[in-house]
Design a protein around this motif. Structure first.
Motif, PDB file in Angstrom:
ATOM      1  N   UNK A 181     -26.408  86.634  60.716  1.00 48.65           N
ATOM      2  CA  UNK A 181     -25.783  87.066  61.967  1.00 48.65           C
ATOM      3  C   UNK A 181     -24.678  86.124  62.427  1.00 48.65           C
ATOM      4  N   UNK A 182     -24.544  84.967  61.781  1.00 50.24           N
ATOM      5  CA  UNK A 182     -23.643  83.942  62.289  1.00 50.24           C
ATOM      6  C   UNK A 182     -22.491  83.661  61.326  1.00 50.24           C
ATOM      7  N   UNK A 183     -21.365  83.284  61.915  1.00 49.19           N
ATOM      8  CA  UNK A 183     -20.185  82.944  61.138  1.00 49.19           C
ATOM      9  C   UNK A 183     -20.207  81.446  60.822  1.00 49.19           C
ATOM     10  N   UNK A 184     -20.589  81.121  59.608  1.00 49.48           N
ATOM     11  CA  UNK A 184     -20.672  79.721  59.172  1.00 49.48           C
ATOM     12  C   UNK A 184     -19.546  79.359  58.209  1.00 49.48           C
ATOM     13  N   UNK A 185     -18.569  80.241  58.077  1.00 53.26           N
ATOM     14  CA  UNK A 185     -17.455  80.026  57.154  1.00 53.26           C
ATOM     15  C   UNK A 185     -16.690  78.761  57.500  1.00 53.26           C
ATOM     16  N   UNK A 186     -16.461  77.929  56.511  1.00 49.81           N
ATOM     17  CA  UNK A 186     -15.650  76.727  56.704  1.00 49.81           C
ATOM     18  C   UNK A 186     -16.392  75.559  57.328  1.00 49.81           C
ATOM     19  N   UNK A 187     -17.643  75.753  57.693  1.00 51.81           N
ATOM     20  CA  UNK A 187     -18.427  74.670  58.293  1.00 51.81           C
ATOM     21  C   UNK A 187     -19.078  73.796  57.223  1.00 51.81           C
ATOM     22  N   UNK A 188     -19.230  72.533  57.550  1.00 52.97           N
ATOM     23  CA  UNK A 188     -20.019  71.625  56.720  1.00 52.97           C
ATOM     24  C   UNK A 188     -21.455  71.689  57.240  1.00 52.97           C
ATOM     25  N   UNK A 189     -22.269  72.553  56.624  1.00 52.54           N
ATOM     26  CA  UNK A 189     -23.609  72.778  57.166  1.00 52.54           C
ATOM     27  C   UNK A 189     -24.666  72.830  56.076  1.00 52.54           C
ATOM     28  N   UNK A 190     -25.889  72.546  56.481  1.00 52.39           N
ATOM     29  CA  UNK A 190     -27.038  72.647  55.579  1.00 52.39           C
ATOM     30  C   UNK A 190     -28.196  73.254  56.366  1.00 52.39           C
ATOM     31  N   UNK A 191     -29.164  73.799  55.621  1.00 53.63           N
ATOM     32  CA  UNK A 191     -30.364  74.310  56.279  1.00 53.63           C
ATOM     33  C   UNK A 191     -31.576  73.550  55.769  1.00 53.63           C
ATOM     34  N   UNK A 192     -32.536  73.359  56.653  1.00 53.81           N
ATOM     35  CA  UNK A 192     -33.769  72.653  56.320  1.00 53.81           C
ATOM     36  C   UNK A 192     -34.950  73.547  56.691  1.00 53.81           C
ATOM     37  N   UNK A 193     -35.953  73.629  55.809  1.00 58.35           N
ATOM     38  CA  UNK A 193     -37.132  74.456  56.080  1.00 58.35           C
ATOM     39  C   UNK A 193     -38.387  73.623  55.822  1.00 58.35           C
ATOM     40  N   UNK A 194     -38.650  72.626  56.644  1.00 57.72           N
ATOM     41  CA  UNK A 194     -39.841  71.794  56.423  1.00 57.72           C
ATOM     42  C   UNK A 194     -41.114  72.525  56.854  1.00 57.72           C
ATOM     43  N   UNK A 195     -42.227  72.042  56.360  1.00 59.11           N
ATOM     44  CA  UNK A 195     -43.529  72.569  56.751  1.00 59.11           C
ATOM     45  C   UNK A 195     -44.205  71.544  57.654  1.00 59.11           C
ATOM     46  N   UNK A 196     -44.838  72.026  58.732  1.00 58.52           N
ATOM     47  CA  UNK A 196     -45.564  71.093  59.571  1.00 58.52           C
ATOM     48  C   UNK A 196     -45.477  71.392  61.047  1.00 58.52           C
ATOM     49  N   UNK A 197     -45.654  70.340  61.838  1.00 65.52           N
ATOM     50  CA  UNK A 197     -45.610  70.430  63.292  1.00 65.52           C
ATOM     51  C   UNK A 197     -44.153  70.425  63.762  1.00 65.52           C
ATOM     52  N   UNK A 198     -43.730  71.409  64.573  1.00 65.58           N
ATOM     53  CA  UNK A 198     -42.318  71.520  64.959  1.00 65.58           C
ATOM     54  C   UNK A 198     -41.741  70.268  65.611  1.00 65.58           C
ATOM     55  N   UNK A 199     -42.420  69.735  66.615  1.00 66.13           N
ATOM     56  CA  UNK A 199     -41.862  68.569  67.310  1.00 66.13           C
ATOM     57  C   UNK A 199     -41.748  67.371  66.380  1.00 66.13           C
ATOM     58  N   UNK A 200     -42.751  67.169  65.558  1.00 62.07           N
ATOM     59  CA  UNK A 200     -42.721  66.033  64.627  1.00 62.07           C
ATOM     60  C   UNK A 200     -41.606  66.186  63.606  1.00 62.07           C
ATOM     61  N   UNK A 201     -41.403  67.402  63.119  1.00 65.18           N
ATOM     62  CA  UNK A 201     -40.365  67.641  62.122  1.00 65.18           C
ATOM     63  C   UNK A 201     -38.971  67.499  62.731  1.00 65.18           C
ATOM     64  N   UNK A 202     -38.799  67.932  63.974  1.00 62.66           N
ATOM     65  CA  UNK A 202     -37.506  67.786  64.652  1.00 62.66           C
ATOM     66  C   UNK A 202     -37.173  66.308  64.818  1.00 62.66           C
ATOM     67  N   UNK A 203     -38.122  65.552  65.351  1.00 60.35           N
ATOM     68  CA  UNK A 203     -37.892  64.124  65.581  1.00 60.35           C
ATOM     69  C   UNK A 203     -37.700  63.381  64.260  1.00 60.35           C
TER      70      UNK A 203
END
Length: 380
Positions: free
Chosen positions: A215-237
């Motif tokens: 749904x998003x326009x990511x063209x030309x961006x320097x971006x990566x995606x991460x899909x960790x497993x676990x507790x959301x707050x812990x993974x964010x921090x």
């Protein structure tokens, strides 16, 4: 063209608020925003002489702030001096001045404190529907890497949309994080059954994440995606620490905190313990595109179109470039601009049409010039 028109900057005149003002100026320069400084006086001072002195001192400090902002070439509105509860007054003022964003400090903390977020900042996040940009004490606004956690909800869509534009303007790297919470229940008949359940859960999570990103326009961006497993707050921090994130952009819902992935204790853990500056978005966008409708100058229209393309607003850029052609159908930069936009939209055939149009016009102009030169020679 405006993306972030007005920033309400709350300051308490402490040493840490100097960094808040500097950060606001930097942000305003990037987005050509107007700053509205605000300070809140306490309402429990009984001595009239003390109240008068506080008022005069605050007005002097606010004038110094306004002068500093204008000296940096940034627009500033008349500063606001209010009396009362800081979180209530700032929340109300943001609505009154139609601010797109409230920018404030995280609050001063002592070394070793577990919680890094001040009470006033936390209450404003809870109470206000406006986007809140919290600047960490002693941390300069130098955004090289942005983190945006998503859970595929509407608030996280808003957060990612704003994060993408911020990443383009700051020319920074963007990490999009989607934490998969695994099933830890003990009702499984065997450990193998639990592992199979979690494998299926993770596979479905990845598929939903990929679908969400379309749904998003990511063209030309320097971006990566991460899909960790676990507790959301812990993974964010953990991701903030590992990737040395400078800015966290996260969607919130309701009056008590972050999106459904981040409710209750998770909410408190993230916004209280995050070591970097962060932006929370609840019911409004910080980034809101506002185009001038009365532009008649073709070069100004073209310049706006190129900026829109740079910011990833491709459809809007097309509209501005076609408006150029309505003024002058031979305006070559509009045709080349349209070709570039359609290339970014992955529509090579349409890009080719506009590129050929530009070439045909250039050839026509070239042959006209040759013909004029020949006529001059014959006339001599």
């Amino acid at each position: 063209m405006k993306l972030l028109e007005k920033i309400l900057v709350a300051q308490d005149f402490s040493q840490s608020s100097e960094n808040v003002v500097s950060s606001a100026i930097e942000l305003a320069k990037i987005f050509q925003s107007t700053i509205v400084p605000i300070h809140i006086l306490p309402d429990d001072v009984l001595n009239e002489k003390v109240r008068t002195l506080l008022n005069e001192t605050a007005l002097t400090k606010l004038k110094e702030t306004t002068d500093q902002i204008k000296h940096e070439g940034v627009a500033a509105e008349k500063p606001l001096l209010m009396v009362g509860s800081p979180h209530e007054a700032i929340t109300r003022a943001a609505v009154d001045v139609s601010a797109n964003l409230i920018l404030l400090g995280s609050g001063e903390t002592k070394k070793g404190d577990t919680f890094r977020l001040g009470t006033t900042a936390e209450r404003i996040i809870q109470k206000s529907g406006k986007p809140i940009f919290v600047i960490k004490e002693g941390v300069l606004l130098n955004v090289q890497h942005i983190l945006c956690p998503v859970d595929f909800s509407d608030p996280s869509k808003r957060a990612l949309k704003n994060a993408i534009t911020m990443a383009r303007r700051f020319k920074s790297e963007l990490t999009i994080l989607a934490v998969c919470e695994l099933q830890g229940s003990t009702w499984f008949t065997s450990e193998k059954d639990k592992e199979l359940e979690n494998e299926l859960r993770y596979r479905m999570h990845k598929e939903e994440f990929d679908s969400f990103l379309k749904e998003f326009n990511l063209t030309g961006l320097n971006w990566t995606k991460e899909i960790p497993k676990g507790n959301p707050s812990e993974e964010i921090l953990s991701t903030i620490s590992k990737k040395m994130i400078d800015l966290l952009i996260i969607g919130t819902s309701g009056r008590t905190g972050l999106n459904r992935m981040l409710m209750g204790s998770v909410t408190e853990k993230v916004i209280r313990e995050v070591p970097c500056s962060f932006l929370t978005l609840k019911s409004e966008d910080a980034i809101s595109l506002q185009l001038e409708t009365n532009i008649r100058n073709i070069e100004e229209l073209h310049g706006t179109a190129m900026k829109l393309m740079e910011d990833g607003f491709y459809e809007e850029a097309i509209g501005q470039l076609k408006a150029c052609l309505n003024i002058n159908s031979m305006y070559v930069p509009a045709y080349t601009g349209l070709a570039k936009v359609y290339e970014k939209l992955d529509q090579p055939e349409r890009a080719k049409v506009y590129r050929n149009n530009a070439k045909d016009i250039m050839d026509k102009i070239w042959y006209q010039k040759i013909e004029e030169e020949v006529r001059k020679l014959r006339g001599s």
